[in-house]
Design an enzyme around this catalytic site. Sequence first.
Site, short mmCIF file in Angstrom:
data_model
loop_
_atom_site.label_atom_id
_atom_site.label_comp_id
_atom_site.label_asym_id
_atom_site.label_seq_id
_atom_site.Cartn_x
_atom_site.Cartn_y
_atom_site.Cartn_z
N ASN A 11 0.86 -1.18 0.00
CA ASN A 11 0.00 0.00 0.00
C ASN A 11 0.91 1.25 0.00
OD1 ASN A 11 -1.38 2.27 1.10
ND2 ASN A 11 -3.04 0.94 1.74
N ASP A 13 -0.06 4.47 -0.07
CA ASP A 13 -0.77 5.69 0.34
C ASP A 13 0.15 6.72 0.97
OD1 ASP A 13 -3.11 4.45 -0.38
OD2 ASP A 13 -3.86 4.19 1.68
N HIS A 14 1.06 6.22 1.85
CA HIS A 14 1.80 7.19 2.67
C HIS A 14 2.97 7.84 1.94
CE1 HIS A 14 -1.03 6.66 5.72
NE2 HIS A 14 -0.77 5.38 5.85
N ARG A 22 3.25 18.88 1.60
CA ARG A 22 3.98 20.02 1.07
C ARG A 22 3.44 20.52 -0.27
NH1 ARG A 22 8.96 20.96 3.59
NH2 ARG A 22 9.09 22.76 2.24
N HIS A 47 -5.66 3.49 -1.28
CA HIS A 47 -6.97 3.85 -0.74
C HIS A 47 -7.27 5.27 -1.20
CE1 HIS A 47 -9.66 4.14 3.14
NE2 HIS A 47 -10.32 4.46 2.04
N ARG A 49 -9.38 8.01 -0.55
CA ARG A 49 -10.33 8.42 0.49
C ARG A 49 -11.18 9.58 -0.01
NH1 ARG A 49 -8.76 6.36 5.79
NH2 ARG A 49 -10.50 7.59 6.53
N ARG A 53 -6.97 12.79 1.29
CA ARG A 53 -5.85 13.25 2.13
C ARG A 53 -4.50 12.73 1.63
NH1 ARG A 53 -7.00 9.80 7.63
NH2 ARG A 53 -9.05 10.77 7.41
N HIS A 54 -4.49 11.62 0.89
CA HIS A 54 -3.19 11.18 0.33
C HIS A 54 -3.32 10.88 -1.17
CE1 HIS A 54 -5.02 7.44 1.73
NE2 HIS A 54 -4.62 7.59 2.98
N GLU A 74 -8.74 0.36 -2.67
CA GLU A 74 -9.60 0.39 -1.48
C GLU A 74 -10.45 1.64 -1.56
OE1 GLU A 74 -6.93 0.62 1.75
OE2 GLU A 74 -6.19 -1.40 1.51
N THR A 104 -6.98 6.48 10.51
CA THR A 104 -6.85 5.43 9.49
C THR A 104 -8.08 4.56 9.63
OG1 THR A 104 -5.45 3.62 8.69
CG2 THR A 104 -5.47 3.98 11.07
N THR A 105 -8.23 3.56 8.74
CA THR A 105 -9.42 2.70 8.80
C THR A 105 -9.47 2.00 10.16
OG1 THR A 105 -8.96 2.30 6.47
CG2 THR A 105 -10.71 0.99 7.47
N GLU A 155 -10.87 -9.60 3.21
CA GLU A 155 -9.62 -9.22 3.90
C GLU A 155 -9.95 -9.05 5.38
OE1 GLU A 155 -7.50 -5.90 2.23
OE2 GLU A 155 -6.35 -5.56 4.06
N HIS A 196 -3.57 -4.40 7.93
CA HIS A 196 -3.66 -3.27 8.84
C HIS A 196 -2.73 -3.43 10.02
CE1 HIS A 196 -5.11 0.43 10.49
NE2 HIS A 196 -5.72 0.61 9.34
N GLY A 197 -1.79 -2.51 10.11
CA GLY A 197 -0.88 -2.50 11.25
C GLY A 197 0.17 -3.59 11.21
N GLY A 219 1.24 -1.30 4.30
CA GLY A 219 1.60 0.02 3.83
C GLY A 219 2.51 0.79 4.76
N HIS A 220 1.97 1.20 5.90
CA HIS A 220 2.65 2.15 6.78
C HIS A 220 4.04 1.66 7.18
CE1 HIS A 220 3.24 4.50 10.54
NE2 HIS A 220 2.72 5.44 9.79
N1 PXP Z 1 -5.80 -3.06 4.28
C1 PXP Z 1 -6.77 -2.13 4.34
C2 PXP Z 1 -8.16 -2.51 3.94
C3 PXP Z 1 -6.48 -0.79 4.72
O1 PXP Z 1 -7.46 0.11 4.75
C4 PXP Z 1 -5.15 -0.46 5.03
C5 PXP Z 1 -4.81 0.95 5.38
O2 PXP Z 1 -5.10 1.78 4.31
C6 PXP Z 1 -4.17 -1.46 4.95
C7 PXP Z 1 -4.53 -2.75 4.60
C8 PXP Z 1 -2.73 -1.18 5.23
O3 PXP Z 1 -2.55 -0.87 6.57
P1 PXP Z 1 -1.13 -0.36 7.09
O4 PXP Z 1 -0.87 0.93 6.39
O5 PXP Z 1 -1.33 -0.22 8.56
O6 PXP Z 1 -0.12 -1.42 6.71
#
Ligand code: PXP
Length: 245
Positions: A11, A13-14, A22, A47, A49, A53-54, A74, A104-105, A155, A196-197, A219-220
């Site tokens: 992912n 996104d970040h 910026r 994602h 959104r 935001r990203h 997403e 976040t979600t 998921e 997630h996480g 992602g993160h």
């Molecule tokens: N899966 C889903 C459905 C999510 O919404 C996210 C966060 O956007 C992730 C996975 C990835 O989560 P993380 O950025 O914490 O790895």
Amino acid sequence: MMQRPVRLHVNVDHVATLRQVRGTPYPDPVEAALACEAAGAHGITVHLREDRRHIQPEDVERLRQRVRTLLNLEMAPTEAMTEFALRVRPNIVTFVPERREERTTEGGLDADGLFDMLKPLIQRLKEGGIEVSLFIEAEPKQIDAALRLGVSRIEFHTGHYANAKGEEAEKALHTLHQAAEYNAKLKQPLHLAAGHGLTVANVPPLLRAVPSIRELNIGHAIVSDALFWGIAYAVRRFLRAMEAL
Ligand code: PXP
């Protein structure tokens, strides 16, 4: 019976978060996606959104043109997003719940409670040749709803596991395990992803406890590791953690 290897969807996104703070054209999430693919990622997740935001709509369009593995979008289950997805044609749409004020979600989609709203959106995406996944809590009730909704993928939300420690983490793993077993025993199990996480530290225990997971969305932690080691190394480090089972 374990079926490995597990696929890694990164992912990005970040990368866009860093750009948006910026208002610069860099860093570009599309360049990041291509570097992840070159490092061995099996797919790219973003994602889009509602508050933008990203990731921006144009990012998804550019990703669609350049991603060679698989693009997983997403998004919130709305008419407008469904129209967008049908136009841009990612390989997979993952419906996620969205609240503007959340960082976040924060939870899974209530596929059971939102059944009537989700059904026509899923139908249209499927007719458009797009696979649909639902980001849900690891609960039989939600798996049953996903089945009735006719999606091919789910998921599991791993945020509770990722945030827990000690005994609580063990309990969260047990919940994920039980729900995955429920899915695995269906006549036609749904393709199971998790996300997630997730980090290099918490992925191996998760994959050991839940052997039917086919795919991780991360992602993160990857983007964070990339700050120190570069994104290719960060991806390969996760791939190694996933394979070392
Ligand atoms: N899966 C889903 C459905 C999510 O919404 C996210 C966060 O956007 C992730 C996975 C990835 O989560 P993380 O950025 O914490 O790895």
